[in-house]
Design an enzyme around this catalytic site. Structure first.
Site, PDB file in Angstrom:
ATOM      1  N   ASP A 181      45.511  45.692 -31.909  1.00 51.18           N
ATOM      2  CA  ASP A 181      45.432  44.212 -31.930  1.00 51.18           C
ATOM      3  C   ASP A 181      43.855  43.817 -32.611  1.00 51.18           C
ATOM      4  O   ASP A 181      43.132  44.509 -31.903  1.00 51.18           O
ATOM      5  CB  ASP A 181      45.647  43.830 -30.299  1.00 51.18           C
ATOM      6  CG  ASP A 181      45.615  42.372 -30.117  1.00 51.18           C
ATOM      7  OD1 ASP A 181      46.559  41.644 -30.573  1.00 51.18           O
ATOM      8  OD2 ASP A 181      44.595  42.006 -29.788  1.00 51.18           O
ATOM      9  N   GLU A 225      48.556  39.141 -34.700  1.00 48.20           N
ATOM     10  CA  GLU A 225      47.700  39.907 -35.187  1.00 48.20           C
ATOM     11  C   GLU A 225      47.687  41.258 -34.682  1.00 48.20           C
ATOM     12  O   GLU A 225      46.546  42.146 -34.540  1.00 48.20           O
ATOM     13  CB  GLU A 225      46.321  39.259 -34.397  1.00 48.20           C
ATOM     14  CG  GLU A 225      46.153  39.449 -32.850  1.00 48.20           C
ATOM     15  CD  GLU A 225      46.853  38.216 -32.260  1.00 48.20           C
ATOM     16  OE1 GLU A 225      46.505  38.053 -31.051  1.00 48.20           O
ATOM     17  OE2 GLU A 225      47.593  37.508 -32.835  1.00 48.20           O
TER      18      GLU A 225
END
Length: 315
Positions: A181, A225
């Site tokens: 992440d 993301e």
């Protein structure tokens, strides 16, 4: 004739003299001619070569052309045009051939002008089929690739994860998964704008992709993301090494992120899980890696955690 218009023609004919005549004509037209004097050689040629057209005598001993056509249609999913050759031009005979799966019918002796026209028609069909296959391949790639980052999308990840899981299970090898992440990406988007946010995603994906070195390893955009790295044949210890390497190399790229409370450059948090931890399904493997990633973020981000019975921070 250009090679793109060249086709491979299988001539199935029990008369050697007739077979040689037809093959000579096919080769004279610039195509590749293969020979078979019956059903055994016919299947040998079909197994060894990609045939675009079959010219087949109907009246052959042992297995006639009608029965052989039925066998070919049953055995191969790919449609290969079949043109029958026969001295018998009765309507009933023609009907039997077409019902068996034949596509056309020529009476012997075959006229060169007619055979030339039939082969040219098959060349056009083969060319269109190649073009269609290329388009389908491009479409398949598009449906499996994230359009922004050019890595695998979620659909492709699910497919590849299943394949890797069953492969590693079958040969008793570990499979490791990294869930990644981008730290504080919302703050990045809010400050730099969505266009720059997209550029950031592309840069992160490229950095990860450039440092996934083995052909068996793969990377996908999991969503937003988040990225996922699949490492088949990789134990937990080696997965830790790879995770640290990816995090370090991305930080060294120094993608500015002045709104990050963690660092002034873009960093990533990583969660690791491995099949060596008595995992019973690939879904559990992904969930465990995701749990470890969550712990990395809870702990302050810009770090890696491993899923074990209790999640362990390693960096």
């Amino acid at each position: 004739m250009g090679i793109e218009n060249q086709i491979t023609v299988l001539v199935i004919e029990d008369s050697e003299s007739m077979r040689k005549v037809i093959c000579g004509f096919v080769e004279g037209e610039g195509h590749i001619a293969l020979e078979a004097d019956g059903h055994i050689e016919a299947f040998e040629q079909l197994e060894a070569n990609t045939v675009q057209l079959i010219l087949m005598d109907i009246e052959m001993p042992v297995v006639n052309g009608i029965e052989l056509t039925k066998q070919i249609r049953k055995r191969y999913e790919r449609w290969i045009p079949i043109i029958f050759l026969s001295g018998n031009d009765r309507d009933k005979f023609l009907t039997q051939g077409i019902e068996a799966g034949g596509d056309d019918y020529l009476t012997k002796p075959v006229k060169p002008t007619i055979l030339h026209a039939k082969i040219n028609a098959m060349v056009r069909i083969a060319t269109m089929q190649r073009e269609l296959n290329l388009l389908n391949q491009k479409l398949e790639k598009l449906t499996l690739q994230d359009p922004l980052t050019k890595v695998m999308n979620r659909r492709a990840l699910d497919k590849k994860l299943k394949e890797d899981w069953y492969t590693c299970q079958r040969i008793n090898q570990p499979l490791s998964v990294l869930m990644i992440d981008i730290d504080h990406f919302k703050s990045y988007n809010d400050h730099y704008g969505h266009a720059q946010g997209d550029n950031c995603l592309k840069k992160v994906a490229l950095s990860l992709k450039q440092n996934i070195n083995r052909e068996t390893d793969s990377i996908a955009r999991y969503g937003g993301e988040e990225f996922t790295v699949l490492l088949p044949f990789t134990c937990l210890e080696h997965a830790e090494i790879k995770a640290k390497q990816l995090a370090r190399l991305l930080e060294e790229r120094s993608i500015e992120h002045i709104k990050s409370p963690t660092a002034k450059v873009v960093t990533i948090s990583i969660g690791i899980a491995c099949t060596s931890q008595e995992i019973t399904s690939y879904k559990e493997l992904i969930n465990n890696a995701d749990s470890a990633l969550y712990q990395s973020k809870v702990n302050g981000r810009n770090q890696t955690c491993i899923y074990e019975q209790s999640i362990r921070k390693i960096s």
